[in-house]
Write a protein that holds these residues in place. Structure first.
Motif, PDB file in Angstrom:
ATOM      1  N   GLU A  14      -2.178   2.328  -4.179  1.00 36.59           N
ATOM      2  CA  GLU A  14      -1.928   2.585  -5.562  1.00 36.59           C
ATOM      3  C   GLU A  14      -2.000   4.122  -5.780  1.00 36.59           C
ATOM      4  N   GLY A  15      -0.631   4.486  -6.272  1.00 41.25           N
ATOM      5  CA  GLY A  15      -0.732   6.140  -6.151  1.00 41.25           C
ATOM      6  C   GLY A  15      -0.405   6.609  -4.673  1.00 41.25           C
ATOM      7  N   GLU A  20       7.355   6.383  -8.260  1.00 42.18           N
ATOM      8  CA  GLU A  20       6.589   5.490  -8.759  1.00 42.18           C
ATOM      9  C   GLU A  20       7.316   4.085  -8.724  1.00 42.18           C
ATOM     10  N   THR A  23       5.326  -2.380 -10.282  1.00 42.27           N
ATOM     11  CA  THR A  23       4.459  -3.223  -9.818  1.00 42.27           C
ATOM     12  C   THR A  23       4.136  -2.931  -8.367  1.00 42.27           C
ATOM     13  N   LEU A  24       3.194  -3.756  -7.971  1.00 41.51           N
ATOM     14  CA  LEU A  24       2.869  -3.454  -6.489  1.00 41.51           C
ATOM     15  C   LEU A  24       3.778  -4.179  -5.598  1.00 41.51           C
ATOM     16  N   ARG A  27       6.749  -2.148  -4.940  1.00 43.59           N
ATOM     17  CA  ARG A  27       6.312  -1.125  -3.999  1.00 43.59           C
ATOM     18  C   ARG A  27       6.513  -1.721  -2.660  1.00 43.59           C
ATOM     19  N   PRO A  95      -3.741  -3.457  -0.278  1.00 44.93           N
ATOM     20  CA  PRO A  95      -3.621  -2.411  -1.194  1.00 44.93           C
ATOM     21  C   PRO A  95      -4.821  -1.734  -1.918  1.00 44.93           C
ATOM     22  N   PRO A  97      -6.733   1.915  -4.219  1.00 43.15           N
ATOM     23  CA  PRO A  97      -6.421   3.389  -4.725  1.00 43.15           C
ATOM     24  C   PRO A  97      -6.120   4.401  -3.519  1.00 43.15           C
ATOM     25  N   HIS A  98      -4.940   5.255  -3.369  1.00 42.41           N
ATOM     26  CA  HIS A  98      -4.701   6.065  -2.468  1.00 42.41           C
ATOM     27  C   HIS A  98      -5.635   6.828  -1.924  1.00 42.41           C
TER      28      HIS A  98
END
Length: 271
Positions: A14-15, A20, A23-24, A27, A95, A97-98
């Motif tokens: 995420e990030g 960008e 949605t996940l 990605r 998945p 937060p990066h």
């Protein structure tokens, strides 16, 4: 002194991407598209891994962060590429937060009571075979500075932009500071932040930094699926073809074998 590198291999964070997705799921679909994954594996095999496997100082850990949803055939191929690389370890995460996930992965591999040198590494970039040796020596040279600061950045800013294909290598020299390759952060004992808590080009805003420019220390991979090349209005870069002398230099400095590049890319039908 512990040295740890981290490579995010198509990890659906995420990030953490310049391009960008809404949605996940979008990605994940983008990251695991067959054409993209085949290209990432070729560059990982031919550009990224040779120099790391040939380090003159082999005392380091290399973490390869993947998503739990990575298709099994690609995960198996990744394991095969790392089978003769004892310093490497695949780390699988859902998945998240990066910056947080990367920090957790670094800290899980650390001895938190010891100082740690951390470097980030993309799957299509390379470092010179002397990188770990040079990094450790530089960190020892600045022991007094490290004693006064929780974080200190070290950046080698001279290298090459490179593009592999079925005919060999295209490359040209460059000098770009804080590009994210051949870059490290010395982290004090007990400090929980990692190199991945900061944008690679913003380290200079948050900590003392040292730059080294005396020798080429990296190859910056150039290919169609670079994250930085997916935006509109990005112009192509025309790199000169290397001759036999240039290919020999790539092998000497980075262990990148142009003959191996030709075999792998020709087999994939990539011009």
């Amino acid at each position: 002194m512990q040295i740890i590198g981290l490579c995010r291999f198509s990890y659906p964070a995420e990030g953490g991407f310049q391009v960008e997705h809404d949605t996940l799921a979008a990605r994940v679909a983008y990251l695991y598209a067959p054409a993209r994954m085949e290209e990432r594996l070729r560059h990982f095999e031919c550009i990224c891994l040779p120099g790391l496997k040939a380090q003159t100082d082999p005392d380091f850990t290399f973490l390869v962060l993947v998503g739990e949803a990575m298709p099994l055939p690609y995960l198996a191929r990744l394991r095969d590429l790392l089978a003769d690389f004892p310093q490497a370890r695949i780390v699988s995460r859902p998945p998240g937060p990066h910056r947080q996930v990367c920090q957790e992965v670094f800290n899980a591999a650390r001895d938190m009571v010891q100082p740690c040198l951390q470097f980030r590494h993309d799957d299509d970039d390379a470092v010179a075979v002397t990188f770990i040796e040079e990094l450790r020596a530089a960190a020892l040279d600045i022991s007094a500075l490290r004693a006064r600061h929780r974080l200190v950045a070290l950046d080698w800013n001279r290298g090459y932009v490179v593009r592999p294909d079925a005919e060999g290598l295209r490359a040209e020299p460059c000098m770009t500071p804080f590009w994210g390759v051949a870059q490290a952060v010395a982290v004090a004992p007990g400090a929980r932040q990692s190199i991945m808590n900061f944008g690679h080009n913003k380290l200079i805003q948050f900590m003392p930094t040292l730059s080294f420019t005396d020798r080429p220390m990296y190859l910056r991979g150039h290919n169609d699926h670079n994250d930085s090349r997916q935006k509109k209005h990005v112009q192509p870069v025309d790199l000169p073809r290397l001759g036999s002398e240039g290919e020999a230099e790539m092998k000497r400095l980075f262990a990148v074998d142009a003959d191996h590049v030709r075999r792998v890319f020709a087999a994939a039908g990539v011009a």
